[in-house]
Design an enzyme around this catalytic site. Sequence first.
Site, PDB file in Angstrom:
ATOM      1  N   TRP A   9      19.321  43.972  59.680  1.00 15.46           N
ATOM      2  CA  TRP A   9      17.669  42.855  59.996  1.00 15.46           C
ATOM      3  C   TRP A   9      17.046  43.344  60.092  1.00 15.46           C
ATOM      4  CZ3 TRP A   9      19.625  38.726  63.873  1.00 15.46           C
ATOM      5  CH2 TRP A   9      20.598  38.115  63.041  1.00 15.46           C
ATOM      6  N   GLU A  96      15.401  54.998  56.352  1.00 22.66           N
ATOM      7  CA  GLU A  96      14.700  55.101  57.102  1.00 22.66           C
ATOM      8  C   GLU A  96      14.525  55.474  58.484  1.00 22.66           C
ATOM      9  OE1 GLU A  96      14.386  50.432  57.200  1.00 22.66           O
ATOM     10  OE2 GLU A  96      14.065  50.055  54.488  1.00 22.66           O
ATOM     11  N   SER A 206      18.291  45.944  47.723  1.00 22.47           N
ATOM     12  CA  SER A 206      17.775  44.677  46.722  1.00 22.47           C
ATOM     13  C   SER A 206      18.972  43.630  46.076  1.00 22.47           C
ATOM     14  CB  SER A 206      16.672  45.413  45.650  1.00 22.47           C
ATOM     15  OG  SER A 206      15.861  46.126  46.075  1.00 22.47           O
TER      16      SER A 206
HETATM   17  P1  PGA Z   1      17.220  45.724  50.944  1.00 26.27           P
HETATM   18  O1  PGA Z   1      17.611  47.033  52.397  1.00 26.27           O
HETATM   19  O2  PGA Z   1      18.280  44.699  51.143  1.00 26.27           O
HETATM   20  O3  PGA Z   1      16.091  44.480  51.991  1.00 26.27           O
HETATM   21  O4  PGA Z   1      16.698  46.537  49.891  1.00 26.27           O
HETATM   22  C1  PGA Z   1      18.742  47.057  52.752  1.00 26.27           C
HETATM   23  C2  PGA Z   1      18.501  48.347  53.590  1.00 26.27           C
HETATM   24  O5  PGA Z   1      18.191  48.875  53.470  1.00 26.27           O
HETATM   25  O6  PGA Z   1      20.031  48.701  54.220  1.00 26.27           O
END
Ligand code: PGA
Length: 249
Positions: A9, A96, A206
């Site tokens: 999330w 990230e 995605s």
């Molecule tokens: P996303 O993110 O499905 O929105 O591309 C995946 C993730 O960063 O784990």
Amino acid sequence: MKTLVVGNWKMNKTVAAATAFVHELLALQPDLSAAEAVVCPPFTALPAVAYACAGSEISVGAQTMHWAPHGAYTGEVSAPMLVSLGVQWVILGHSERRAFAAESDESINRKVVAALAAGLVPIVAVGETAEEHAAGLASERVCAQTRAAFAGVSAFDVATCVVAYEPIWAIGTGKIDSPEGANATMGAIRGAVEGLTYARILYGGSVKPDNIAALVAQPNIDGALVGGASLEAASFAAILHNARKGALA
Ligand code: PGA
């Protein structure tokens, strides 16, 4: 082993919104006969989500943790603290966090070791940049990240972990690697560290209800780490439903 679908999330949902999600998901009675569901809320919502999921087949993960069990680390949360909430999984090394929180291969390795020691299942995220992908360096890059993350971990313990292959250029962009391309890179990951033959390897970036079936149809793709499409209960339930191996058949 069941296909594994993990909802990440990220920095979304208040306690009220997180609890409402769980109630909505349970009301949808998702098909968990062939797919296992994990949700990873932000720290603030972990206690409420763990409580709401108790007694159900949905389990709970954290999005990161510190490698020390306790100490002078302002703002951090440790593995034993997560375990005390009923958390069973932890995402480590998400791109990230590598980018915004300066997580290094070395700190991720310490976290993997600490998570295993506390009884959490690490979900180790690896991924290459668009430039590395274009240069044909994806496998080399993610295998190096994988070897670093599991340095010093026994093959027996490695087999209990999860790796999430998330091409950085596919996260939140709507672009996905081709199922065949992802499968090949994930095959390389499986061979990079002893024990990963037996571990579950997830694809991330995605993933949506309409592309999950083609991904899990590949032999090396054991499930998905899902960001955006995990935020709505209906879409998460649809991914769980379509994540059955052979759902395309
Ligand atoms: P996303 O993110 O499905 O929105 O591309 C995946 C993730 O960063 O784990």
